[in-house]
Design a protein around this motif. Structure first.
Motif, mmCIF file in Angstrom:
data_model
loop_
_atom_site.group_PDB
_atom_site.id
_atom_site.type_symbol
_atom_site.label_atom_id
_atom_site.label_comp_id
_atom_site.label_asym_id
_atom_site.label_seq_id
_atom_site.Cartn_x
_atom_site.Cartn_y
_atom_site.Cartn_z
ATOM 1 N N SER A 4 15.963 -11.617 2.267
ATOM 2 C CA SER A 4 14.921 -12.613 1.605
ATOM 3 C C SER A 4 13.541 -12.002 1.739
ATOM 4 N N LEU A 5 12.642 -12.697 1.136
ATOM 5 C CA LEU A 5 11.182 -12.340 1.049
ATOM 6 C C LEU A 5 10.527 -12.475 2.402
ATOM 7 N N LYS A 6 10.896 -13.355 3.326
ATOM 8 C CA LYS A 6 10.515 -13.593 4.618
ATOM 9 C C LYS A 6 11.198 -12.433 5.434
ATOM 10 N N GLN A 7 12.415 -11.861 5.243
ATOM 11 C CA GLN A 7 12.668 -11.039 6.154
ATOM 12 C C GLN A 7 12.041 -9.480 5.805
ATOM 13 N N GLN A 8 11.910 -9.509 4.586
ATOM 14 C CA GLN A 8 11.075 -8.310 4.029
ATOM 15 C C GLN A 8 9.782 -7.941 4.491
ATOM 16 N N LEU A 9 9.020 -9.135 4.611
ATOM 17 C CA LEU A 9 7.640 -9.396 5.081
ATOM 18 C C LEU A 9 7.802 -8.940 6.563
ATOM 19 N N LEU A 10 8.436 -9.649 7.386
ATOM 20 C CA LEU A 10 8.755 -9.450 8.790
ATOM 21 C C LEU A 10 8.989 -8.190 9.109
ATOM 22 N N PHE A 11 9.890 -7.441 8.346
ATOM 23 C CA PHE A 11 10.157 -6.029 8.438
ATOM 24 C C PHE A 11 9.074 -4.960 8.325
ATOM 25 N N LEU A 12 8.352 -5.590 7.240
ATOM 26 C CA LEU A 12 7.281 -4.597 6.781
ATOM 27 C C LEU A 12 6.204 -4.771 7.797
ATOM 28 N N VAL A 13 5.912 -5.889 8.464
ATOM 29 C CA VAL A 13 4.954 -6.137 9.688
ATOM 30 C C VAL A 13 5.412 -5.544 11.026
ATOM 31 N N ILE A 14 6.495 -6.348 11.410
ATOM 32 C CA ILE A 14 7.254 -5.783 12.727
ATOM 33 C C ILE A 14 7.685 -4.328 12.919
ATOM 34 N N GLY A 15 8.038 -3.942 11.919
ATOM 35 C CA GLY A 15 8.626 -2.415 11.778
ATOM 36 C C GLY A 15 7.572 -1.324 12.341
ATOM 37 N N PRO A 16 6.564 -1.520 11.470
ATOM 38 C CA PRO A 16 5.730 -0.358 11.874
ATOM 39 C C PRO A 16 4.944 -0.482 12.872
ATOM 40 N N LEU A 17 4.755 -2.130 13.673
ATOM 41 C CA LEU A 17 4.401 -2.313 15.117
ATOM 42 C C LEU A 17 5.168 -1.854 15.912
ATOM 43 N N ILE A 18 6.530 -1.986 15.913
ATOM 44 C CA ILE A 18 7.457 -1.562 16.885
ATOM 45 C C ILE A 18 7.372 0.176 17.018
ATOM 46 N N LEU A 19 7.326 0.693 15.737
ATOM 47 C CA LEU A 19 7.340 2.286 15.663
ATOM 48 C C LEU A 19 6.081 2.804 16.238
ATOM 49 N N LEU A 20 4.842 1.981 16.113
ATOM 50 C CA LEU A 20 3.620 2.552 16.764
ATOM 51 C C LEU A 20 3.492 2.255 18.055
ATOM 52 N N SER A 21 4.265 1.196 18.651
ATOM 53 C CA SER A 21 4.575 0.980 20.078
ATOM 54 C C SER A 21 5.328 2.162 20.613
ATOM 55 N N ILE A 22 6.216 2.292 20.329
ATOM 56 C CA ILE A 22 7.248 3.528 20.718
ATOM 57 C C ILE A 22 6.424 4.971 20.547
ATOM 58 N N ILE A 23 5.746 5.112 19.759
ATOM 59 C CA ILE A 23 5.119 6.494 19.603
ATOM 60 C C ILE A 23 3.833 6.201 20.568
ATOM 61 N N GLY A 24 3.035 5.180 20.751
ATOM 62 C CA GLY A 24 2.140 5.081 21.803
ATOM 63 C C GLY A 24 2.561 5.083 23.088
ATOM 64 N N THR A 25 3.878 4.671 23.539
ATOM 65 C CA THR A 25 4.593 4.627 24.797
ATOM 66 C C THR A 25 4.892 6.144 25.261
ATOM 67 N N VAL A 26 5.606 6.841 24.120
ATOM 68 C CA VAL A 26 5.732 8.277 24.358
ATOM 69 C C VAL A 26 4.673 8.990 24.749
#
Length: 387
Positions: A4-26
């Protein structure tokens, strides 16, 4: 399976956020680890200088080996635990004084709890300190345990290397402190990530998905022939523009339906298209055939029929309804001020297009007067007022 569009938008926002959090933590973990090692080595170096200063103050004189026993000045250092215990108490480190590569007095203990007297230093340390005469600073195995250490050569009066002075910080203890700091940072990162994700979900649902679902629902109802499915979305972004375009389409379809009815010769006496405020309100679409009624001659003096209560003695244009006409005229008289077709339509629960058709008829028969309101830009607006 299509997302759904909702899932795609959340993935678009939350995906990079989680990736940045992991990179920042490392990156943070690596940085803190390096800083912790630097801080530990700095402490070991300072504690080694402190130990040397304490030995010089407590026992003045040169270092000397006599018959396999280590002295400083006239004081025997071999098996002299008081001095190493004192230094350990002040610094919090393990402390050892070597004669050659053998521990002659130390606070380091073996697994059985006994002081590790007579044990040897590792070959790496022995080579760098005893052979090369250099300072050793770093990780080392001390009687089976890892420490962050500092070793310094001990020289006699002639400059000959006869032993070593050592201080060490338990790597297990420093790692525990580092892990606690990292757990705190990771915990804060996770909390912030979840918080931002919730905000993104709320924003997506309220500002994007909710209005789109409202437009979709109205479109489906419109496809079933219900021409009153206007939507009220106050957003000024692209979704608001889409809602406005949808409402214009509904008005166009209502006008087209009226036109088709007139062309087909169908009398559409009552057509009410209220703006739908919420999904809980009923959909009002009334279509009634014209009723042929005989009326007295007295009604001719009242061409609208408001005073006598009888039907109109004049023929209405096809698509207009007597009751609605009376309702509009009564509303205009009650307000007693110039109003636009849109204002009048909202007042009697009609669309702007439908209200304008009634107003044009009232203007033709002389029941309302029209004023022109000119703005700074665009076409002038017609204002209707009762005579």
């Amino acid at each position: 399976m299509m997302r759904s569009l909702k899932q795609q938008l959340l993935f678009l926002v939350i995906g990079p956020l989680i990736l940045l959090s992991i990179i920042g933590t490392v990156i943070t973990v690596a940085y803190m680890k390096d800083r912790a090692i630097l801080a530990t080595d700095t402490k070991a170096r300072c504690d080694l200088a402190t130990a040397e200063e304490i030995l010089n103050l407590m026992y003045p004189g040169y270092w000397e080996e006599r018959n396999g026993i280590l002295y400083k000045g006239d004081t025997k250092i071999t098996n002299n635990f008081a001095v190493v215990d004192r230094i350990a108490e002040l610094t919090g480190d393990t402390v050892t004084i070597f004669l050659g590569d053998i521990r002659t007095t130390t606070t380091v203990r073996e697994k059985n709890g006994q002081r590790a007297i007579g044990t040897r230093v590792s070959s790496i340390v022995s080579t760098k300190v005893l052979k090369n005469g250099e300072l050793y600073l770093g990780e080392a195995n001390v009687v089976g345990q890892m420490y962050r250490t500092a070793y310094k050569p001990i020289r006699d009066a002639n400059g000959k290397i006869i032993g070593m002075l050592y201080v060490g910080i338990s790597k297990k203890l420093s790692d525990e402190l580092l892990h606690k700091s990292l757990f705190t940072i990771v915990g804060i990162t996770v909390i912030l990530t979840v918080l931002v994700a919730l905000i993104a979900w709320y924003f997506t649902q309220r500002v994007i998905i909710g209005p789109l679902q409202e437009i979709t629902k109205s479109t489906k109802e419109l496809a079933t022939g219900q021409l009153n499915q206007k939507v009220e979305i106050a957003s000024k972004n692209e979704i608001g523009e889409l809602a406005a375009a949808f409402n214009q389409m509904v008005e166009g379809m209502q006008s087209f339906a009226m036109h088709i009815a007139r062309v087909a010769g169908t009398e559409v006496n009552t057509v009410t298209f209220p703006v739908r405020q919420s999904s809980s309100e009923p959909n009002l679409v009334q279509v009634k055939p014209a009723v042929e009624t005989n009326f007295p001659a007295s009604a001719k003096n009242d061409p609208i029929g408001l005073d006598t209560g009888y039907p109109l003695p004049v023929e209405l244009p096809k698509g207009l309804n007597e009751a609605t006409l009376k309702q509009i005229l009564a509303f205009i008289e009650s307000e007693n001020r110039p109003m636009s077709a849109e204002e009048i339509g909202e007042g009697v629960n009609l669309t702007r297009v439908t209200a304008r058709r009634y107003l044009e008829f009232l203007e033709q028969i002389g029941k309302v007067e029209v004023e022109q309101k000119y703005g700074t830009v665009g076409r002038p607006v017609k204002l209707y007022k009762s005579k």
